[in-house]
Enzyme design. Structure first.
Site, PDB file in Angstrom:
ATOM      1  N   GLU A   3     -31.751  60.056  37.493  1.00 25.61           N
ATOM      2  CA  GLU A   3     -31.063  59.035  38.290  1.00 25.61           C
ATOM      3  C   GLU A   3     -29.680  59.500  38.763  1.00 25.61           C
ATOM      4  O   GLU A   3     -28.820  58.688  39.087  1.00 25.61           O
ATOM      5  CB  GLU A   3     -30.940  57.745  37.475  1.00 25.61           C
ATOM      6  CG  GLU A   3     -32.287  57.156  37.102  1.00 25.61           C
ATOM      7  CD  GLU A   3     -32.166  55.964  36.181  1.00 25.61           C
ATOM      8  OE1 GLU A   3     -31.877  54.868  36.669  1.00 25.61           O
ATOM      9  OE2 GLU A   3     -32.347  56.153  34.963  1.00 25.61           O
TER      10      GLU A   3
ATOM     11  N   LYS B  66     -45.379  53.883  31.952  1.00 27.60           N
ATOM     12  CA  LYS B  66     -43.947  54.119  32.076  1.00 27.60           C
ATOM     13  C   LYS B  66     -43.475  55.142  31.043  1.00 27.60           C
ATOM     14  O   LYS B  66     -43.833  55.036  29.866  1.00 27.60           O
ATOM     15  CB  LYS B  66     -43.169  52.818  31.816  1.00 27.60           C
ATOM     16  CG  LYS B  66     -43.602  51.632  32.658  1.00 27.60           C
ATOM     17  CD  LYS B  66     -42.853  50.367  32.241  1.00 27.60           C
ATOM     18  CE  LYS B  66     -43.268  49.161  33.064  1.00 27.60           C
ATOM     19  NZ  LYS B  66     -42.532  47.931  32.645  1.00 27.60           N
TER      20      LYS B  66
ATOM     21  N   SER C 239     -34.722  53.247  36.946  1.00 30.79           N
ATOM     22  CA  SER C 239     -34.924  53.237  38.398  1.00 30.79           C
ATOM     23  C   SER C 239     -36.384  53.454  38.769  1.00 30.79           C
ATOM     24  O   SER C 239     -36.705  53.963  39.841  1.00 30.79           O
ATOM     25  CB  SER C 239     -34.049  54.288  39.090  1.00 30.79           C
ATOM     26  OG  SER C 239     -32.695  53.927  39.033  1.00 30.79           O
ATOM     27  N   SER C 240     -37.287  53.083  37.855  1.00 27.09           N
ATOM     28  CA  SER C 240     -38.733  53.190  38.058  1.00 27.09           C
ATOM     29  C   SER C 240     -39.211  54.622  38.250  1.00 27.09           C
ATOM     30  O   SER C 240     -40.303  54.856  38.770  1.00 27.09           O
ATOM     31  CB  SER C 240     -39.175  52.326  39.251  1.00 27.09           C
ATOM     32  OG  SER C 240     -38.892  50.965  39.016  1.00 27.09           O
TER      33      SER C 240
ATOM     34  N   GLU D  91     -48.661  49.325  29.705  1.00 24.74           N
ATOM     35  CA  GLU D  91     -48.584  47.864  29.613  1.00 24.74           C
ATOM     36  C   GLU D  91     -49.648  47.185  30.467  1.00 24.74           C
ATOM     37  O   GLU D  91     -49.959  47.652  31.571  1.00 24.74           O
ATOM     38  CB  GLU D  91     -47.221  47.359  30.109  1.00 24.74           C
ATOM     39  CG  GLU D  91     -46.067  47.617  29.192  1.00 24.74           C
ATOM     40  CD  GLU D  91     -44.791  47.015  29.754  1.00 24.74           C
ATOM     41  OE1 GLU D  91     -44.056  46.374  28.991  1.00 24.74           O
ATOM     42  OE2 GLU D  91     -44.522  47.193  30.957  1.00 24.74           O
ATOM     43  N   LYS D  92     -50.142  46.070  29.968  1.00 27.51           N
ATOM     44  CA  LYS D  92     -51.036  45.235  30.753  1.00 27.51           C
ATOM     45  C   LYS D  92     -50.289  44.707  31.974  1.00 27.51           C
ATOM     46  O   LYS D  92     -49.190  44.159  31.847  1.00 27.51           O
ATOM     47  CB  LYS D  92     -51.531  44.062  29.898  1.00 27.51           C
ATOM     48  CG  LYS D  92     -52.384  43.041  30.646  1.00 27.51           C
ATOM     49  CD  LYS D  92     -53.715  43.630  31.071  1.00 27.51           C
ATOM     50  CE  LYS D  92     -54.592  42.595  31.783  1.00 27.51           C
ATOM     51  NZ  LYS D  92     -55.847  43.200  32.286  1.00 27.51           N
TER      52      LYS D  92
ATOM     53  N   ILE E 280     -49.267  42.222  34.790  1.00 26.74           N
ATOM     54  CA  ILE E 280     -49.251  40.764  34.934  1.00 26.74           C
ATOM     55  C   ILE E 280     -49.057  40.433  36.404  1.00 26.74           C
ATOM     56  O   ILE E 280     -48.221  41.049  37.083  1.00 26.74           O
ATOM     57  CB  ILE E 280     -48.101  40.157  34.105  1.00 26.74           C
ATOM     58  CG1 ILE E 280     -48.293  40.478  32.614  1.00 26.74           C
ATOM     59  CG2 ILE E 280     -48.002  38.649  34.310  1.00 26.74           C
ATOM     60  CD1 ILE E 280     -47.101  40.134  31.759  1.00 26.74           C
TER      61      ILE E 280
ATOM     62  N   ALA F  38     -47.264  38.847  38.541  1.00 23.04           N
ATOM     63  CA  ALA F  38     -45.998  38.181  38.278  1.00 23.04           C
ATOM     64  C   ALA F  38     -44.965  38.406  39.370  1.00 23.04           C
ATOM     65  O   ALA F  38     -45.037  39.357  40.155  1.00 23.04           O
ATOM     66  CB  ALA F  38     -45.421  38.677  36.946  1.00 23.04           C
TER      67      ALA F  38
ATOM     68  N   ASN G 199     -39.387  42.155  30.828  1.00 17.85           N
ATOM     69  CA  ASN G 199     -39.786  43.439  31.383  1.00 17.85           C
ATOM     70  C   ASN G 199     -38.956  44.544  30.735  1.00 17.85           C
ATOM     71  O   ASN G 199     -39.479  45.382  30.019  1.00 17.85           O
ATOM     72  CB  ASN G 199     -39.625  43.444  32.906  1.00 17.85           C
ATOM     73  CG  ASN G 199     -40.178  44.701  33.545  1.00 17.85           C
ATOM     74  OD1 ASN G 199     -40.915  45.455  32.927  1.00 17.85           O
ATOM     75  ND2 ASN G 199     -39.811  44.934  34.797  1.00 17.85           N
TER      76      ASN G 199
ATOM     77  N   SER H 275     -27.334  46.549  44.991  1.00 17.88           N
ATOM     78  CA  SER H 275     -27.784  46.299  43.616  1.00 17.88           C
ATOM     79  C   SER H 275     -27.672  44.837  43.225  1.00 17.88           C
ATOM     80  O   SER H 275     -26.759  44.128  43.648  1.00 17.88           O
ATOM     81  CB  SER H 275     -26.982  47.148  42.625  1.00 17.88           C
ATOM     82  OG  SER H 275     -27.259  48.511  42.803  1.00 17.88           O
TER      83      SER H 275
END
EC number: 6.3.2.4
Length: 343
Positions: A15, A172, A178-179, A208-209, A211, A213, A301, A313
């Site tokens: 990053e 992940k 920052s993904s 992770e499952k 969602i 969302a 999250n 941001s």
């Protein structure tokens, strides 16, 4: 007398570029009537330099080529105690993970943001889950994969994930921001590819499952009596809010306040403060949630202890919506660092 503030930017993490942009925004907005500022850049190789040139060259990465303004051994500014407070605008590893916080603790200089333990735990997505399970915070179901286990029994691990979580899933790196390195898998091939991609960034991977969302974020500020700002909602241009959607795609939208009624907004703010307190955060953090589109259930999250400070941001924007100007926000963070260091 003005307080001397060291603004750290760059760093060795993935990053690095985002950090430069965040730091440029902080440098443009910090109250120079109250503070003398020492910008200290850290290269991707880990070299430290005090930099007194143009802020624009920090943002575009040209600062490293600006030899006239660059002074070697910028860490001496810290070790000689020429500064009163360190403001690490360093996202990711070797900056947000407790390393710089530990250095500041060692030389007894106040540091903006959470302490060593909080920074380390919040940086590690797996350990954030482990800790917050104790506080009964709702989170997506997950499986942890390590590089060693994956190398020994890949097919068994994939079978376990498919049985426990089913598709779709998110993959992940446990320590990343920052993904970076995050993918979404809809089938077995994408799952294998995603795990192997994530393992490039960390030896530990969180699956992770997924969602269905909405993504809602809450800015939290303070030490022993933290407060939450106006929650904001991410409307990503892509299937999920990856690095490109965050920083490069103009179609991604930020909605402040989030599209929730007053009761829902207060509920998510209280939950953010509960999580912040449980993790013993101080100074600041951005708490990110997933809100199920069907049931409206709220899932944690992740927690970001050095959230983005770029002009787009969410953290400064959410406080601006609460009536706190960017310049005042920076000043409060500095004062919170001094307060925590003295207690």
């Amino acid at each position: 007398m003005k307080k001397k503030i060291a603004i750290l930017f760059g760093g060795k993490s993935t990053e690095h570029e985002v950090s430069r942009v965040s730091a440029s925004s902080v440098l443009r907005n910090i109250d120079i009537s109250k503070y003398d500022v020492y910008p200290i850049g850290i290269t991707k190789d880990g070299e430290w330099f005090e930099y007194t040139g143009s802020i624009d060259k920090i943002e575009n990465g040209q600062w490293e080529k600006d030899e006239y303004y660059k002074k070697p051994e910028g860490q001496k500014v810290l070790f000689n105690r020429e500064v009163d407070v360190v403001f690490p605008v360093l996202h990711g590893l070797c900056g947000e993970d407790g390393t710089v916080q530990g250095l500041c603790r060692l030389i007894d200089i106040p540091c903006v943001g959470p302490n060593v333990m909080s920074s380390a735990v919040c940086m590690d997505k797996v350990y954030t889950k482990y800790v917050l399970e104790h506080f009964e915070i709702k989170q997506a179901d997950y499986v942890v994969v390590t590089a060693v286990e994956y190398g020994i029994s890949r097919d068994k691990i994939i079978d376990t994930i498919e049985k426990k979580l089913k598709y779709d899933v998110f993959i992940k790196p446990s320590n990343s921001g920052s993904s970076v390195g995050i993918t979404k898998a809809h089938d077995r091939k994408e799952l294998i590819d995603g795990i192997e991609e994530a393992l490039k960034y960390d030896r530990k991977v969180l699956v992770e499952k997924a969602i269905n969302a909405r993504e809602v974020e809450v800015a939290v500020l303070g030490n022993d009596k933290p407060k939450a700002g106006v929650p904001g909602e991410i409307l990503p241009a892509k299937e999920f809010y990856d690095y490109e959607a965050k920083y490069e795609d103009a179609e991604s939208k930020l909605l402040i306040p989030a599209d929730m009624n007053g009761t829902e907004l207060e509920k998510i703010k209280k939950l953010a403060v509960k999580i912040y307190t449980a993790l013993d955060c101080a100074g600041m953090a951005r708490v990110d949630f997933l809100v199920d589109k069907v049931t409206s259930e709220i899932y944690l999250n992740e927690v970001n202890t050095i959230p983005g400070f770029t002009k787009i941001s969410m953290y400064p924007k959410m406080w601006e919506a609460a009536g706190k100007a960017y310049k005042d926000l920076i000043s409060e963070l500095i004062e919170f660092a001094i307060e925590r260091n003295n207690n």
